[in-house]
Design an enzyme around this catalytic site. Structure first.
Site, PDB file in Angstrom:
ATOM      1  N   GLY A  38      49.983  47.784  28.880  1.00 15.87           N
ATOM      2  CA  GLY A  38      48.998  48.510  28.078  1.00 15.87           C
ATOM      3  C   GLY A  38      49.083  48.062  26.636  1.00 15.87           C
ATOM      4  O   GLY A  38      50.082  47.459  26.226  1.00 15.87           O
ATOM      5  N   CYS A  82      55.773  45.271  31.630  1.00 16.29           N
ATOM      6  CA  CYS A  82      55.395  45.113  30.228  1.00 16.29           C
ATOM      7  C   CYS A  82      55.474  46.451  29.490  1.00 16.29           C
ATOM      8  O   CYS A  82      56.557  46.994  29.321  1.00 16.29           O
ATOM      9  CB  CYS A  82      54.018  44.450  30.136  1.00 16.29           C
ATOM     10  N   TYR A  83      54.330  47.026  29.088  1.00 15.73           N
ATOM     11  CA  TYR A  83      54.379  48.335  28.412  1.00 15.73           C
ATOM     12  C   TYR A  83      55.112  49.353  29.298  1.00 15.73           C
ATOM     13  O   TYR A  83      55.884  50.188  28.805  1.00 15.73           O
ATOM     14  CB  TYR A  83      52.954  48.826  28.131  1.00 15.73           C
ATOM     15  N   HIS A 127      54.476  39.599  33.508  1.00 18.14           N
ATOM     16  CA  HIS A 127      53.445  40.151  34.401  1.00 18.14           C
ATOM     17  C   HIS A 127      53.495  39.486  35.780  1.00 18.14           C
ATOM     18  O   HIS A 127      52.874  38.446  35.970  1.00 18.14           O
ATOM     19  CB  HIS A 127      52.056  39.945  33.787  1.00 18.14           C
ATOM     20  N   GLU A 135      51.941  40.270  38.348  1.00 18.40           N
ATOM     21  CA  GLU A 135      50.652  40.381  39.044  1.00 18.40           C
ATOM     22  C   GLU A 135      49.717  39.207  38.768  1.00 18.40           C
ATOM     23  O   GLU A 135      48.742  38.987  39.487  1.00 18.40           O
ATOM     24  CB  GLU A 135      49.955  41.704  38.659  1.00 18.40           C
ATOM     25  N   SER A 173      20.860  48.689  48.938  1.00  9.94           N
ATOM     26  CA  SER A 173      20.237  47.577  48.221  1.00  9.94           C
ATOM     27  C   SER A 173      20.055  46.374  49.140  1.00  9.94           C
ATOM     28  O   SER A 173      19.410  45.409  48.777  1.00  9.94           O
ATOM     29  CB  SER A 173      21.123  47.168  47.043  1.00  9.94           C
ATOM     30  N   GLY A 174      20.677  46.446  50.333  1.00 11.16           N
ATOM     31  CA  GLY A 174      20.633  45.288  51.221  1.00 11.16           C
ATOM     32  C   GLY A 174      21.810  44.372  50.971  1.00 11.16           C
ATOM     33  O   GLY A 174      22.051  43.427  51.703  1.00 11.16           O
ATOM     34  N   GLY A 175      22.582  44.653  49.934  1.00 10.55           N
ATOM     35  CA  GLY A 175      23.781  43.875  49.653  1.00 10.55           C
ATOM     36  C   GLY A 175      24.932  44.350  50.525  1.00 10.55           C
ATOM     37  O   GLY A 175      24.806  45.322  51.273  1.00 10.55           O
ATOM     38  N   VAL A 176      26.063  43.637  50.414  1.00  7.00           N
ATOM     39  CA  VAL A 176      27.211  43.933  51.284  1.00  7.00           C
ATOM     40  C   VAL A 176      27.715  45.361  51.056  1.00  7.00           C
ATOM     41  O   VAL A 176      27.927  46.113  52.008  1.00  7.00           O
ATOM     42  CB  VAL A 176      28.377  42.963  50.981  1.00  7.00           C
ATOM     43  N   ASP A 177      27.892  45.730  49.786  1.00  8.43           N
ATOM     44  CA  ASP A 177      28.569  46.995  49.493  1.00  8.43           C
ATOM     45  C   ASP A 177      27.790  48.197  50.024  1.00  8.43           C
ATOM     46  O   ASP A 177      28.341  49.040  50.733  1.00  8.43           O
ATOM     47  CB  ASP A 177      28.788  47.164  47.974  1.00  8.43           C
ATOM     48  N   SER A 178      26.513  48.264  49.677  1.00  3.83           N
ATOM     49  CA  SER A 178      25.777  49.456  50.112  1.00  3.83           C
ATOM     50  C   SER A 178      25.562  49.421  51.626  1.00  3.83           C
ATOM     51  O   SER A 178      25.518  50.474  52.266  1.00  3.83           O
ATOM     52  CB  SER A 178      24.455  49.588  49.364  1.00  3.83           C
ATOM     53  N   SER A 179      25.481  48.230  52.226  1.00  5.71           N
ATOM     54  CA  SER A 179      25.305  48.171  53.685  1.00  5.71           C
ATOM     55  C   SER A 179      26.559  48.678  54.386  1.00  5.71           C
ATOM     56  O   SER A 179      26.481  49.391  55.386  1.00  5.71           O
ATOM     57  CB  SER A 179      25.012  46.742  54.149  1.00  5.71           C
ATOM     58  N   LYS A 232      36.040  43.339  46.766  1.00  6.17           N
ATOM     59  CA  LYS A 232      34.911  42.762  47.523  1.00  6.17           C
ATOM     60  C   LYS A 232      35.327  42.199  48.891  1.00  6.17           C
ATOM     61  O   LYS A 232      34.682  42.457  49.899  1.00  6.17           O
ATOM     62  CB  LYS A 232      34.291  41.640  46.694  1.00  6.17           C
TER      63      LYS A 232
HETATM   64  P1  XMP Z   1      30.436  40.183  36.243  1.00  8.74           P
HETATM   65  O1  XMP Z   1      29.143  39.763  35.652  1.00  8.74           O
HETATM   66  O2  XMP Z   1      30.895  41.528  35.740  1.00  8.74           O
HETATM   67  O3  XMP Z   1      30.163  40.374  37.795  1.00  8.74           O
HETATM   68  O4  XMP Z   1      31.503  39.146  36.127  1.00  8.74           O
HETATM   69  C1  XMP Z   1      31.143  40.558  38.776  1.00  8.74           C
HETATM   70  C2  XMP Z   1      30.451  40.785  40.088  1.00  8.74           C
HETATM   71  O5  XMP Z   1      29.812  42.072  40.068  1.00  8.74           O
HETATM   72  C3  XMP Z   1      28.403  41.930  40.236  1.00  8.74           C
HETATM   73  N1  XMP Z   1      27.799  42.898  39.333  1.00  8.74           N
HETATM   74  C4  XMP Z   1      27.313  44.086  39.708  1.00  8.74           C
HETATM   75  N2  XMP Z   1      27.197  44.635  40.922  1.00  8.74           N
HETATM   76  N3  XMP Z   1      26.178  46.529  39.959  1.00  8.74           N
HETATM   77  C5  XMP Z   1      26.600  45.855  41.044  1.00  8.74           C
HETATM   78  O6  XMP Z   1      26.428  46.352  42.157  1.00  8.74           O
HETATM   79  C6  XMP Z   1      26.261  46.044  38.697  1.00  8.74           C
HETATM   80  O7  XMP Z   1      25.862  46.680  37.728  1.00  8.74           O
HETATM   81  C7  XMP Z   1      26.853  44.748  38.565  1.00  8.74           C
HETATM   82  N4  XMP Z   1      27.095  43.941  37.509  1.00  8.74           N
HETATM   83  C8  XMP Z   1      27.680  42.810  37.996  1.00  8.74           C
HETATM   84  C9  XMP Z   1      28.099  40.486  39.887  1.00  8.74           C
HETATM   85  O8  XMP Z   1      26.925  40.028  40.539  1.00  8.74           O
HETATM   86  C10 XMP Z   1      29.347  39.787  40.365  1.00  8.74           C
HETATM   87  O9  XMP Z   1      29.322  39.574  41.750  1.00  8.74           O
END
Ligand code: XMP
Length: 503
Positions: free
Chosen positions: A50, A77-78, A164, A166, A217-223, A360
């Site tokens: 920190g 570290c801290y 560190h 990590e 959103s159709g992306g991995v996370d929300s799916s 991810k």
């Molecule tokens: P950055 O630009 O922060 O992106 O290096 C890291 C990863 O996160 C995605 N990203 C987001 N995903 N909402 C999301 O669901 C967001 O507001 C957002 N901002 C960045 C980015 O595409 C990359 O995979």
């Protein structure tokens, strides 16, 4: 589980990751009191790095009682300095700060350093150091400028390292975490399959017969989040896909096609105009993110009123979103639209984020466990605020079209070239206009930036090396086929210091 107490260091999220790579569950918390710490029943505790100094009055320290819990504690570290201070050692500013790769020598027998090379390179980043170890401690590692680079009270299983472990630059770091996990007696049985089963059970218990709305959103996370909820509550789940007009070319239709085949309630909302109006004249990246985040919620609230009696809103927020939006005392990098971008008032009983603690690649694994199709699980990430953060400056309909067309060409050529190793790649529209010549005329048009990165956790990333031949084809197609563009640039920066997205 191992509890990580966070004091705001830059690498803290990596600590959780290293522990989980040992198949041990791990959570990061800030400023917990003893009651909460006891309730978590940790088998070990890690105190992170920190930016503060332990000898300053307002510095955040862990509760002293953690040293009576009879669990192994590792201070980094801290965190090492906090341990020294609390237990009676001495911490002061170092006459020479150490930053970067430093040779560390093991100088004493230690379970923490079992099988660790006697001399190896470690990552240092400190301006204070431990000058005297507390009673009962022995020094176990040193560097040239830091005689107490590690110390421990082996009988109580208290360990402290100034460097560190990590960070990948600490060559023996993984072994140190593995040794600590063994010292804690963790069973190493945390697997994605058990996470999925446990999460579904917890969601069932929490939600019962309540109605749930999932922002898809159709992306991995929300799916994956939708997959978990669908298993937990079945048809009480309605997935809402908001087309905010900031999606990639043809994406809205593609997402709709995939989810129409799933056995769930699916609603698509066309909200392009609405988002564009809100974004008119806005150039500041954080403002854009917050506007998009808020508008998403407003759309969901309206849909939920139509459905009636919706208690929960599900989001596919993942751990890097949480961390980069500012966890505890860490700096805010960007307000990810689904975390820091949320408005103060949200008209739902609760927001449910089942992936909030996953990275991810762990989310992808969870998707596979749920039986989601591989092409969905392997989709490259697309940020919630969409092209809104890939258009630098004001978002207009004209600019959206430019970036969509350029991005589609880029994706098409990467596919044709058979390049499959990229973690994420896209075109962004810089706000830069420059002079060009086309035919016999002068142009004064925009520059497109191409980005492609390699990463496993999206917290750090390196720029991918795409062959010149492929880039040449992409650049020439973009300037020829996309009106308003006369220049194409390739982004060679890694993260850090850049981020993956442009805003
Ligand atoms: P950055 O630009 O922060 O992106 O290096 C890291 C990863 O996160 C995605 N990203 C987001 N995903 N909402 C999301 O669901 C967001 O507001 C957002 N901002 C960045 C980015 O595409 C990359 O995979």
């Amino acid at each position: 589980m191992i509890l990580v107490l966070d004091f705001g260091g830059q690498y803290n999220q990596l600590i959780a990751r290293r522990v989980r790579e040992n198949n041990v569950y791990c959570e990061v918390h800030t400023a917990l009191d003893m009651e909460k710490i006891r309730a978590l029943k940790p088998e070990g505790i890690i105190l992170t790095g920190g930016p503060q100094s332990v000898y300053k009055e307002d510095s955040l320290l862990p509760p002293i009682e953690i040293f009576n819990l009879n669990v192994p504690i590792l201070g980094i570290c801290y965190g090492a300095q906090a341990m020294a201070k609390i237990l009676g050692g001495e911490v002061n500013p170092a006459s020479v700060s150490e930053y970067g790769k430093t040779e560390v020598e093991i100088v004493g027998a230690s379970k923490l350093f079992a099988n660790v090379e006697k001399k190896s390179v470690a990552w240092m980043s400190h301006t204070d150091r431990i000058f005297s170890a507390p009673e009962g401690f022995v020094v176990t590692a040193s560097t040239k400028n830091c005689p107490i680079a590690a110390m421990e009270d082996g009988t109580k299983n208290f360990y402290a390292v100034q460097f560190h472990p990590e960070v990948v630059h600490t060559v023996e770091g993984m072994k140190i975490f593995s040794n600590f996990v063994d010292i804690c007696g963790c069973k190493r049985d945390w697997k994605m399959s058990s996470f999925v089963v446990d999460t579904i059970a917890k969601l069932k218990k929490k939600i019962g017969g309540g109605k749930v709305l999932c922002a898809l959103s159709g992306g991995v996370d929300s799916s994956v989040a939708a997959g978990l909820l669908s298993k937990a509550v079945g048809k009480n789940l309605t997935c809402v896909f908001v087309d905010h007009g900031l999606l990639r070319k043809n994406e809205a239709a593609e997402v709709e096609a995939v989810f129409k085949n799933f056995d769930l309630n699916f609603i698509k909302i066309d909200a392009g105009e609405r988002f564009l109006n809100k974004l008119r004249g806005v150039i500041e990246p954080e403002r854009k993110r917050k506007i998009i985040g808020e508008e998403f919620i407003r759309v969901f609230e309206e849909v939920s009123k139509k459905i009636g009696a919706v208690d929960y809103l599900v989001q596919g927020t993942i751990y890097p979103d949480v961390i980069e939006s500012g966890l505890g005392k860490s700096a805010v990098i960007k307000s990810h639209h689904n975390v820091g971008g949320l408005p103060d008032f949200v008209d739902f009983k609760e927001i449910v984020e089942p992936l909030r603690l996953l990275f991810k690649d762990e989310v992808r694994q969870a998707g596979r466990e749920l039986g989601l199709p591989e092409n969905l699980v392997n989709r490259q990430p697309f940020p919630g605020p969409g092209l809104g953060i890939r258009i630098i400056g004001e978002v207009t309909a004209e600019k959206i079209k430019i970036v969509q067309d350029a991005d589609a060409i880029y994706r098409e050529e990467i596919f044709k070239a058979g390049i499959k190793n990229l973690s994420q790649y896209f075109a962004a529209l810089t706000n830069m206009r420059s002079v060009g010549v086309m035919g016999d005329g002068r142009t004064y048009d925009y520059a497109i930036a191409l980005r492609a990165v390699l990463t496993s956790d999206f917290m750090t990333a390196e720029a991918a090396q795409i062959s010149w031949e492929v880039l040449n084809v992409v650049a020439s197609r973009i300037v020829n086929e996309v009106k308003g563009v006369n220049r194409v640039l390739y982004d060679c920066t890694s993260k850090p210091p850049a981020t993956i997205e442009f805003e």
